[in-house]
Motif scaffolding. Structure first.
Motif, PDB file in Angstrom:
ATOM      1  N   PRO A  15       0.849  -1.019   0.233  1.00 32.33           N
ATOM      2  CA  PRO A  15      -0.029  -0.016   0.051  1.00 32.33           C
ATOM      3  C   PRO A  15       0.801   1.188   0.239  1.00 32.33           C
ATOM      4  O   PRO A  15       0.626   2.258  -0.621  1.00 32.33           O
ATOM      5  CB  PRO A  15      -0.895  -0.108   1.309  1.00 32.33           C
ATOM      6  N   SER A  75       1.910   2.904  -3.400  1.00 33.98           N
ATOM      7  CA  SER A  75       0.866   3.454  -4.242  1.00 33.98           C
ATOM      8  C   SER A  75       1.085   5.152  -4.358  1.00 33.98           C
ATOM      9  O   SER A  75       0.956   5.635  -5.358  1.00 33.98           O
ATOM     10  CB  SER A  75      -0.482   3.203  -3.724  1.00 33.98           C
ATOM     11  N   ALA A  90     -12.980   2.519  -3.942  1.00 36.86           N
ATOM     12  CA  ALA A  90     -12.206   2.218  -2.583  1.00 36.86           C
ATOM     13  C   ALA A  90     -12.553   0.894  -2.031  1.00 36.86           C
ATOM     14  O   ALA A  90     -11.827   0.059  -1.719  1.00 36.86           O
ATOM     15  CB  ALA A  90     -12.555   3.385  -1.634  1.00 36.86           C
ATOM     16  N   ARG A 135     -10.495  -1.735  -4.033  1.00 36.67           N
ATOM     17  CA  ARG A 135      -9.134  -1.820  -3.546  1.00 36.67           C
ATOM     18  C   ARG A 135      -9.100  -2.414  -2.090  1.00 36.67           C
ATOM     19  O   ARG A 135      -8.178  -3.199  -1.771  1.00 36.67           O
ATOM     20  CB  ARG A 135      -8.595  -0.590  -3.513  1.00 36.67           C
ATOM     21  N   TYR A 136     -10.166  -2.188  -1.468  1.00 41.70           N
ATOM     22  CA  TYR A 136     -10.054  -2.736   0.056  1.00 41.70           C
ATOM     23  C   TYR A 136     -10.136  -4.111  -0.036  1.00 41.70           C
ATOM     24  O   TYR A 136      -9.415  -4.803   0.601  1.00 41.70           O
ATOM     25  CB  TYR A 136     -11.313  -2.028   0.639  1.00 41.70           C
ATOM     26  N   LEU A 155      -6.936  -5.900  -1.393  1.00 43.71           N
ATOM     27  CA  LEU A 155      -5.860  -5.594  -0.523  1.00 43.71           C
ATOM     28  C   LEU A 155      -5.879  -6.617   0.704  1.00 43.71           C
ATOM     29  O   LEU A 155      -5.077  -7.282   1.080  1.00 43.71           O
ATOM     30  CB  LEU A 155      -5.539  -4.222   0.021  1.00 43.71           C
ATOM     31  N   VAL A 191      -5.941  -2.955   6.137  1.00 39.73           N
ATOM     32  CA  VAL A 191      -6.208  -1.431   5.234  1.00 39.73           C
ATOM     33  C   VAL A 191      -7.493  -1.221   6.161  1.00 39.73           C
ATOM     34  O   VAL A 191      -8.365  -1.796   6.451  1.00 39.73           O
ATOM     35  CB  VAL A 191      -6.045  -1.275   3.911  1.00 39.73           C
ATOM     36  N   LEU A 246      -8.357   4.458   3.061  1.00 38.99           N
ATOM     37  CA  LEU A 246      -8.204   4.066   1.628  1.00 38.99           C
ATOM     38  C   LEU A 246      -8.852   4.941   0.586  1.00 38.99           C
ATOM     39  O   LEU A 246      -8.182   5.219  -0.474  1.00 38.99           O
ATOM     40  CB  LEU A 246      -8.570   2.678   1.137  1.00 38.99           C
ATOM     41  N   GLN A 247      -9.973   5.334   0.935  1.00 42.09           N
ATOM     42  CA  GLN A 247     -10.915   6.204   0.001  1.00 42.09           C
ATOM     43  C   GLN A 247     -10.157   7.618   0.104  1.00 42.09           C
ATOM     44  O   GLN A 247      -9.988   8.166  -1.190  1.00 42.09           O
ATOM     45  CB  GLN A 247     -12.387   6.350   0.603  1.00 42.09           C
ATOM     46  N   GLU A 296      -7.077   8.197   0.453  1.00 40.53           N
ATOM     47  CA  GLU A 296      -5.730   7.914  -0.434  1.00 40.53           C
ATOM     48  C   GLU A 296      -6.085   8.000  -1.753  1.00 40.53           C
ATOM     49  O   GLU A 296      -5.373   8.515  -2.785  1.00 40.53           O
ATOM     50  CB  GLU A 296      -5.181   6.748  -0.004  1.00 40.53           C
ATOM     51  N   ILE A 297      -7.235   7.251  -2.182  1.00 46.63           N
ATOM     52  CA  ILE A 297      -7.571   7.253  -3.618  1.00 46.63           C
ATOM     53  C   ILE A 297      -8.015   8.582  -4.164  1.00 46.63           C
ATOM     54  O   ILE A 297      -7.529   8.956  -5.244  1.00 46.63           O
ATOM     55  CB  ILE A 297      -8.671   6.231  -3.989  1.00 46.63           C
TER      56      ILE A 297
END
Ligand code: DC
Length: 221
Positions: free
Chosen positions: A93, A96, A154, A157-158, A161, A168, A173-174, A176-177
């Motif tokens: 992660p 990214s 998100a 991706r979650y 991962l 995560v 994560l959202q 970061e996206i």
């Protein structure tokens, strides 16, 4: 397929590009080039050297001589950095955001684009990335721009991962996206954008099969 073809698939993180591109490469029996992996490997190189991924002066010192190669084993892409297979390491992660940062540097993009054009010039392939249709291969035979609602991306991706064993947080994560979307679409040089002649597909409510079928129907005419 007898005639050499190139297919460009662009879009933000989690839009389904890589899954669909992998499928297409199998179905059409052509190469798949994951261009994001190249930016990720470049970021890994900077991290290993202790270099800030936004420090253009320092990055430019290694970029021209970067030992970055793409090899295929049973149709699957493997990314090598300094002779070592880093295909798993580049998915961590923390790589990214570093990849998003380093990809904003012009010296990095020029180098990666040179490598991408070389690979795409040799054989039929499907490439996924951010600037394939708009900058890397403006003459690509087929261009698609995939996207989806950020919450859906998100979530995807979650799951991905989590399946790989990473711990995560969905909300983080959202965020970061969203930050990566902003970085990737606002950089000065070759930003994430839909090429004028690319077909737009919102994948929020579509399955991978549905997206693949849509693209195949365009390619097969
Ligand atoms: O597709 P990905 O998440 O593996 O890409 C990682 C980063 O690399 C992404 O945030 C932006 C950059 N990238 C790019 O700038 N241009 C490309 N063609 C592919 C990726």
């Amino acid at each position: 397929m007898n005639k050499k073809i190139t297919i460009a698939i662009d879009g933000p993180s989690g839009s389904g590009k890589s899954t669909v591109a992998k499928r297409l490469s199998k179905l059409l029996n052509i190469l798949y080039l994951d261009t994001g992996a190249m930016y990720r490997a470049t970021a890994l190189k900077a991290i290993s050297l202790g270099i800030d991924t936004l420090n253009e002066e320092k990055v430019s010192e290694f970029i021209d001589n970067i030992d970055l190669t793409i090899k295929y084993s049973e149709g699957v892409q493997h990314t090598f950095l300094d002779g070592k297979d880093v295909s798993d390491a580049i998915r961590e992660p923390q790589v990214s955001m570093a990849a998003s940062n380093i990809s904003s540097l012009k010296c990095v993009r020029l180098k990666m684009v040179e490598l991408q054009r070389k690979i795409a010039g040799q054989t039929s392939c499907v490439l996924d990335g951010r600037d394939i249709g708009s900058f890397v291969l403006p003459g690509a035979d087929f261009k698609f721009y995939l996207t989806a609602a950020v919450s859906v991306r998100a979530e995807r991706r979650y799951k991905e991962l989590k399946e790989k064993g990473f711990n995560v947080d969905l909300q983080a994560l959202q965020k970061e996206i969203e930050q990566r979307d902003y970085n990737d679409s606002h950089r000065d040089f070759a930003p994430l954008t839909q090429a004028k002649d690319a077909i737009y597909i919102d994948t929020s409510d579509l399955s991978i099969d549905e997206v693949t079928d849509k693209i195949l129907s365009v390619i097969r005419g």
